[in-house]
Design an enzyme around this catalytic site. Structure first.
Site, PDB file in Angstrom:
ATOM      1  N   LYS A   1      38.392  72.441  35.197  1.00  8.96           N
ATOM      2  CA  LYS A   1      37.777  70.904  35.067  1.00  8.96           C
ATOM      3  C   LYS A   1      36.383  71.515  34.885  1.00  8.96           C
ATOM      4  CE  LYS A   1      37.171  66.885  38.158  1.00  8.96           C
ATOM      5  NZ  LYS A   1      37.265  66.397  39.240  1.00  8.96           N
TER       6      LYS A   1
ATOM      7  N   SER B   1      38.024  61.768  39.189  1.00  9.43           N
ATOM      8  CA  SER B   1      37.004  62.406  38.033  1.00  9.43           C
ATOM      9  C   SER B   1      37.895  63.600  37.502  1.00  9.43           C
ATOM     10  CB  SER B   1      35.945  62.984  38.751  1.00  9.43           C
ATOM     11  OG  SER B   1      36.351  64.160  39.638  1.00  9.43           O
TER      12      SER B   1
ATOM     13  N   SER C   1      39.888  62.295  43.333  1.00  9.61           N
ATOM     14  CA  SER C   1      39.915  62.589  42.275  1.00  9.61           C
ATOM     15  C   SER C   1      40.865  63.523  41.627  1.00  9.61           C
ATOM     16  CB  SER C   1      38.531  63.344  41.792  1.00  9.61           C
ATOM     17  OG  SER C   1      37.487  62.297  41.786  1.00  9.61           O
TER      18      SER C   1
END
Length: 474
Positions: free
Chosen positions: A78, A154, A178
């Site tokens: 990520k 996220s 997230s």
């Protein structure tokens, strides 16, 4: 090649590693299948924002088949905090758009040692402060089930890539839902581990112990295998928890025993829940009762001021982060370097007195204790992951300057951040649908009890299977 592509897109990560171990395919074969999948599907979804195919190819040459449950498997990091030597590390912020990681973070070192093959980095909102993934720097990631709605955040880039079949498993992180929110939006497994289960090195702490790293995956065993690979604190870490006595991959095969389950369908404060989602939670409760568990309704305790206290605490943490990043970039951050919402966060953090910040950390920790004690009479707590179906792209708008109005939009994820505060493990499972879109159900256990949480998740994966559900090809 067609057979390899089919295997790649339909197998989970552990299944692919087993194919490599048997010699059915090579790690290099899987890397090239991953390249083809990303090139085909990413233009419609915008999930992978840095393509690092040569790193994957180079790593494939060093894979030792069978050396770990995930050896030879392509994956993504990520684009938030995680560092892989030579890869971009921008936090999806214009302020860091030219930064490249000089070294591996400890999690990356463990992933590399386990034979996972980095193929790229997944999209994330700036600094991670959103439950959608729509950064100004890279543009929005859309949901592979319906391009008009969010993939979540996220870790939305991760979730969209895994759900669509671009990649079998990918990193996710969680400061207020997230990992779990995008898992729910895209129909995946998303486990937020216990506080102290995974080191954050070289960083000592995120958000007073309220931020966590793991993955989004298609199966419970993939999540267990990934946790086996990266779990473990380092000497001197601020949070520590005893390591598991046996690997989580072993624990998921064990019966979890008869459990006391608390079922929560009404949000703290009494906000609305989509009727289909409430019905799904109750359906899971009935399945658990049918399996012999004691399921009892529960009204969850959470102070009215919890969300404001938590978010104000994180503003100071974010302002401090950008002051540190200025030493790397070589100049202070300006409003032109970040999105309006991020600048509002920085300004609030800078305007907060040190004594006020210390008081908020204490309040968060006291509330954390209250949350854990409220639920301690249950082995497992069952809640919705999100209270509403995935919102349209643009609903969570980081061009807003009113931070309080923006944070109010997070009411959909009221069942998320309390467990960031309490440090308890929480997993979202793709056990149903709402409005034709995936809907997750969340299970929470006591701190340190990932083994029982994963074991029960594996049972539900058998009872309410999701492996046959796939989004349409873009």
């Amino acid at each position: 090649m067609e057979d390899i592509d089919r295997l790649y897109r339909t197998s989970d990560a552990v299944g692919l590693a087993e194919s490599v171990a048997r010699g059915d395919v090579t790690a290099a074969d899987l890397v090239e299948a991953g390249v083809r999948a990303i090139e085909e599907m990413n233009p419609a979804l915008n999930a992978v924002i840095h393509k690092l195919y040569d790193m994957g190819r180079e790593g494939a040459d060093a894979v030792k088949p069978g050396s770990s449950p995930l050896a030879g498997v392509p994956f993504l990091l990520k684009e938030l905090a995680s560092a892989w030597k030579g890869a971009p590390v921008t936090n999806s912020s214009r302020f860091l758009k030219d930064q490249v990681a000089p070294e591996d973070s400890e999690i990356s070192r463990r992933l590399r040692a386990a034979g996972l093959l980095l193929m790229g980095k997944s999209n994330a909102p700036e600094n991670g402060w959103s439950i959608t993934t729509e950064p100004a720097l890279y543009g929005p990631t859309v949901n592979p089930w319906d391009a008009s709605v969010t993939a979540g955040g996220s870790s939305g880039g991760t979730a969209a890539a895994v759900a669509s079949g671009m990649i079998p498993i990918a990193e996710a992180s969680d400061g207020a839902g997230s990992i779990r929110v995008p898992a729910s939006c895209c129909g995946l497994v998303g486990l937020k581990p216990s506080r102290g289960r995974v080191t954050l090195s070289p960083i000592a702490d995120f958000w007073a112990g309220c931020a966590y790293f793991l993955c989004n995956s298609r199966s419970v065993r993939d999540t267990a295998a990934y946790l086996d690979v990266i779990q473990g604190a380092l000497p001197g870490d601020p949070y520590w928890i005893a390591p598991p006595e046996t690997p989580y991959m072993t624990q998921i095969g064990r019966a979890p025993g008869k459990l006391r389950v608390g079922m929560v369908t009404v949000p703290p404060g009494g906000g609305p829940v989509d009727p289909e989602i409430a019905a799904l939670v109750e359906k899971v409760g009935k399945v658990l009762e049918g399996l012999g568990h004691d399921v009892t309704g529960h009204e969850m305790w959470l102070p009215e001021e919890a969300w404001r206290t938590y978010t104000d605490m994180t503003c100071v943490e974010s302002a401090g982060l950008y002051d540190f990043l200025a030493t790397i970039v070589g100049r202070p951050v300006t409003p032109e370097d970040v999105e309006p919402l991020t600048w509002a966060i920085i300004e609030r953090g800078r305007a907060t007195k040190g004594t006020e910040h210390a008081q908020r950390i204490e309040q968060v920790r006291q509330m954390a204790r209250g949350i854990a004690q409220d639920l301690d009479g249950f082995d497992i707590v069952l809640t919705p992951t999100l209270t509403q179906k995935p919102r349209p792209v643009g609903y969570y708008d980081m061009s807003m300057t009113d931070l309080d109005a923006y944070n109010a939009l997070w009411a959909d994820s009221v069942f998320q951040y309390p467990f960031n505060m309490s440090g308890q493990p929480a997993i979202s499972l793709p056990l149903g649908e709402a409005g034709g879109l995936p809907a997750g159900v969340q299970l929470i256990a006591r701190r340190g009890d990932e083994g029982r949480l994963l074991a029960l998740s594996a049972v539900l994966e058998t009872e309410m299977p999701w492996s046959g559900r796939h989004p349409p090809r873009p």
